[in-house]
Structures are given as structure tokens and as C-alpha cells.
Enzyme design. Structure first.
Site, PDB file in Angstrom:
ATOM      1  N   CYS A 157       0.662  -1.173  -0.142  1.00 23.19           N
ATOM      2  CA  CYS A 157      -0.042   0.009  -0.256  1.00 23.19           C
ATOM      3  C   CYS A 157       0.858   1.278   0.061  1.00 23.19           C
ATOM      4  O   CYS A 157       0.836   1.962  -0.755  1.00 23.19           O
ATOM      5  CB  CYS A 157      -1.133  -0.201   1.272  1.00 23.19           C
ATOM      6  SG  CYS A 157      -1.950  -1.359   1.132  1.00 23.19           S
ATOM      7  N   ARG A 177      -0.488   3.828  -2.598  1.00 26.12           N
ATOM      8  CA  ARG A 177      -1.802   3.584  -3.478  1.00 26.12           C
ATOM      9  C   ARG A 177      -3.234   3.463  -3.181  1.00 26.12           C
ATOM     10  O   ARG A 177      -4.203   3.846  -3.721  1.00 26.12           O
ATOM     11  CB  ARG A 177      -1.619   2.333  -4.485  1.00 26.12           C
ATOM     12  CG  ARG A 177      -1.678   1.056  -3.482  1.00 26.12           C
ATOM     13  CD  ARG A 177      -1.670  -0.174  -4.115  1.00 26.12           C
ATOM     14  NE  ARG A 177      -1.472  -1.317  -3.135  1.00 26.12           N
ATOM     15  CZ  ARG A 177      -2.525  -2.060  -2.798  1.00 26.12           C
ATOM     16  NH1 ARG A 177      -3.817  -1.503  -2.947  1.00 26.12           N
ATOM     17  NH2 ARG A 177      -2.735  -2.842  -2.069  1.00 26.12           N
ATOM     18  N   SER A 178      -3.165   2.923  -1.712  1.00 26.62           N
ATOM     19  CA  SER A 178      -4.476   2.701  -1.142  1.00 26.62           C
ATOM     20  C   SER A 178      -4.359   3.272   0.240  1.00 26.62           C
ATOM     21  O   SER A 178      -3.319   2.915   1.044  1.00 26.62           O
ATOM     22  CB  SER A 178      -4.794   1.484  -1.194  1.00 26.62           C
ATOM     23  OG  SER A 178      -6.122   1.240  -0.682  1.00 26.62           O
ATOM     24  N   ASP A 180      -6.667   3.186   4.031  1.00 27.51           N
ATOM     25  CA  ASP A 180      -7.758   3.084   4.464  1.00 27.51           C
ATOM     26  C   ASP A 180      -7.766   4.296   5.937  1.00 27.51           C
ATOM     27  O   ASP A 180      -6.932   3.939   6.637  1.00 27.51           O
ATOM     28  CB  ASP A 180      -7.847   1.860   5.307  1.00 27.51           C
ATOM     29  CG  ASP A 180      -9.005   1.471   6.317  1.00 27.51           C
ATOM     30  OD1 ASP A 180      -9.727   2.450   6.795  1.00 27.51           O
ATOM     31  OD2 ASP A 180      -9.185   0.329   6.714  1.00 27.51           O
ATOM     32  N   ASN A 188       0.428   5.073   9.384  1.00 25.20           N
ATOM     33  CA  ASN A 188       1.537   5.120   8.419  1.00 25.20           C
ATOM     34  C   ASN A 188       2.229   6.597   8.454  1.00 25.20           C
ATOM     35  O   ASN A 188       3.361   6.660   8.375  1.00 25.20           O
ATOM     36  CB  ASN A 188       0.931   5.131   6.811  1.00 25.20           C
ATOM     37  CG  ASN A 188       0.503   3.696   6.519  1.00 25.20           C
ATOM     38  OD1 ASN A 188      -0.842   3.699   6.005  1.00 25.20           O
ATOM     39  ND2 ASN A 188       1.283   2.715   6.833  1.00 25.20           N
ATOM     40  N   HIS A 218      -9.849   6.519   1.142  1.00 26.05           N
ATOM     41  CA  HIS A 218     -11.164   6.082   1.259  1.00 26.05           C
ATOM     42  C   HIS A 218     -11.552   5.794   2.719  1.00 26.05           C
ATOM     43  O   HIS A 218     -10.754   5.668   3.647  1.00 26.05           O
ATOM     44  CB  HIS A 218     -11.617   4.824   0.647  1.00 26.05           C
ATOM     45  CG  HIS A 218     -10.348   3.622   0.836  1.00 26.05           C
ATOM     46  ND1 HIS A 218      -9.208   3.345   0.252  1.00 26.05           N
ATOM     47  CD2 HIS A 218     -10.420   2.736   1.754  1.00 26.05           C
ATOM     48  CE1 HIS A 218      -8.672   2.342   0.545  1.00 26.05           C
ATOM     49  NE2 HIS A 218      -9.370   1.890   1.550  1.00 26.05           N
ATOM     50  N   TYR A 220     -14.406   3.038   4.617  1.00 25.98           N
ATOM     51  CA  TYR A 220     -15.252   1.617   4.387  1.00 25.98           C
ATOM     52  C   TYR A 220     -16.636   2.272   5.038  1.00 25.98           C
ATOM     53  O   TYR A 220     -16.701   2.989   5.883  1.00 25.98           O
ATOM     54  CB  TYR A 220     -14.406   0.633   5.076  1.00 25.98           C
ATOM     55  CG  TYR A 220     -13.565   0.073   4.442  1.00 25.98           C
ATOM     56  CD1 TYR A 220     -13.813  -0.790   3.218  1.00 25.98           C
ATOM     57  CD2 TYR A 220     -12.217   0.235   4.364  1.00 25.98           C
ATOM     58  CE1 TYR A 220     -13.005  -1.672   2.511  1.00 25.98           C
ATOM     59  CE2 TYR A 220     -11.054  -0.462   3.868  1.00 25.98           C
ATOM     60  CZ  TYR A 220     -11.403  -1.513   2.769  1.00 25.98           C
ATOM     61  OH  TYR A 220     -10.534  -2.035   2.222  1.00 25.98           O
TER      62      TYR A 220
END
Length: 276
Positions: A157, A177-178, A180, A188, A218, A220
Site C-alpha cells: 500500500c 496507492r491505497s 484506509d 502510516n 477511502h 469503508y
């Protein structure tokens, strides 16, 4: 108040206000009950953290910063891809029966490559260039090795770091790239803020700016009520960060080398479901 919290609130509010849902698409992640884990998302989010201004540790809820550091050193220092080398269990869902996550994360950083100056893996090449070629515009790492993706339990990620020396300041760009936002964003940010501090110290520099670039940012579907609760809270002041000044070798850092003082955070007792 913590600027990291302000950026977090701004990003989450923007996703909830302007984001696009993927409910009309077939998605890979699933909840524990087998239901598809859909998201609402924004593309191309960029957040900037001045590490001289503050240590970007969230106060809206607790971030377990010591576990962040342990995972960081597992990847960047041990260059391991086996969860048995890691104290926490956050990677267990992706590991095989031997504890391996395949040719991912630390495995990629440990691959050695031949250069005119000698043989280096990616971490050692960064350390070498920060000391010998600080003006270079080629100081970077990448975990996204297409030849090995099919042998990774999870595609990386946070996949790339680009380092830039300006005067005596070490700046860095973290490409992801992604992301949560509820479970992993501040995790991170804290990890790579610590990494910049560590690399700067052993290179005779000071930590400058961490720029976090997120492609698919994003929230969830099942996380939205929890995020909305957090957005109603007022951040506390950022805590104080200390790195053992006696350490001059990157491989000598331990989790005990990092200290965080005066860390206040809001209680958060809700169990966060994780999509796999």
C-alpha cells in the site's frame, strides 16, 4: 492543537462530502461475514507535515506509536517478511502457515543490487547517498516490484519513498496507492515521520517535511459512524517527540530509541472491523 488531527479531519470531511462510492462495482475486500467491503473515496489526496513544527501523532484517538515503530523497523531494518519477527499480530491475516507474507515489504528492501560503488540493498543505498550524494535527485525506494507481485500476500500500500535534501533538512514523499483512513492513516504517517527523523539523524541532517500522497483515499462503509464520531472531537496539542541522540547507525535504532511525551488522546473503545 495537533495539525495532524486537523489534516485528518479535513481529509475525512472531504471524503464524506465529495467522495465517490464504489457500490456499483465488484470489490475485492470482504468483511468477516463475507459481505463486500465498499468504500467512499477521493483521488489524489496530498497532506504535508512539517516535522520541525510538530510530531504528527493523532489525538482524536490513540495511535499505538510504539507498535508503529516496531513494524517500521521490521520492514526497514530487519527487512523481514515473516510475522514471527514482529511483536504485534496486525499482519497475521495475510501470513501463511510459516509466518511469511511472501516477497513483500521487507523482502523487497533487502534485495541486493550491484552499483558502480558496490552492492547495496535499497535501504543501504539510501543511507549511502544521503551521506555521499545528498544533492542527488535519485534517492528513493520502491516496494512495487511487478516481477514479484504474484508472490506477495498483499500488494504494498505504502509503496515508495523519495528523499530530498534541502540545506540541512531531509524531506520525503511517501507514495501510497491505497489508504484506509480509519485504521491506517495516522499509523502510516507516524511510521514514516519516525523514519525521516531516523535517517536524518544518522546522516547529519534534521527532519524536514513529510509529504503524504494518497491515490485512493477511502473510508469503508462500516467505518463511517466511527469516523463521524471522531470528527466531532476537538484535538489536543501535539505530543513531544524524542529520538535518542546517541544513535548514529540506522541499524542500532530500537523501539526504545523513540520516546513520545505528553501524549493526550480521546478515548476510543469501539471495535474497528477490518476488511481483508
Amino acid at each position: 492543537m495537533s495539525r495532524a488531527d486537523l489534516l485528518y479531519r479535513e481529509t475525512c470531511a472531504r471524503i464524506l462530502r465529495e467522495g465517490v462510492w464504489d457500490t456499483d462495482q465488484s470489490v475485492r475486500p470482504r468483511w468477516a461475514d463475507g459481505s463486500p467491503a465498499h468504500t467512499v473515496k477521493c483521488f489524489g489526496v496530498v497532506n504535508r507535515y512539517d516535522l520541525q513544527e510538530e510530531f504528527p501523532l493523532m489525538t482524536l484517538r490513540r495511535t499505538y506509536w510504539r507498535s508503529c515503530v516496531e513494524e517500521l523497523l521490521w520492514i526497514w531494518q530487519k527487512k523481514s517478511n515473516n510475522v514471527r519477527d514482529l511483536g504485534s499480530h496486525i499482519w497475521d491475516s495475510w501470513a501463511d502457515e510459516s509466518g511469511s507474507i511472501g516477497k513483500a515489504y521487507g523482502y523487497q528492501l533487502g534485495i541486493k543490487y550491484r552499483f558502480p560503488e558496490g552492492e547495496f540493498d535499497q535501504v543501504d543505498r539510501v543511507l549511502y547517498d544521503l551521506k555521499h550524494n545528498p544533492a542527488s535527485r535519485r534517492i528513493l525506494t520502491s516496494l512495487y516490484n511487478f516481477a514479484d507481485l504474484h508472490e506477495m500476500a498483499l500488494y504494498p500500500c505504502a509503496y515508495s519513498m523519495t528523499f530530498h535534501v534541502s540545506g540541512n533538512r531531509l524531506n520525503a514523499i511517501l507514495n501510497q496507492r491505497s489508504q484506509d483512513m480509519l485504521t491506517a492513516n495516522n499509523w502510516n504517517v507516524v511510521q514514516y515521520a519516525v523514519l525521516v527523523h531516523m535517517l536524518a539523524q544518522v546522516s547529519g541532517l534534521v527532519a524536514g517535511e513529510l509529504v503524504h500522497v494518497i491515490a485512493d483515499c477511502h473510508i469503508y462503509d462500516r467505518h463511517i459512524p466511527l469516523v463521524e464520531q471522531m470528527l466531532e472531537l476537538e484535538p489536543y496539542p501535539a505530543p513531544e517527540f524524542r529520538l535518542d541522540p546517541a544513535v548514529t547507525d540506522f541499524y542500532a535504532f530500537t523501539p526504545d530509541s523513540v520516546q513520545v511525551e505528553n501524549y493526550r488522546y480521546h478515548p476510543f473503545s469501539a471495535r474497528i472491523p477490518v476488511a481483508i
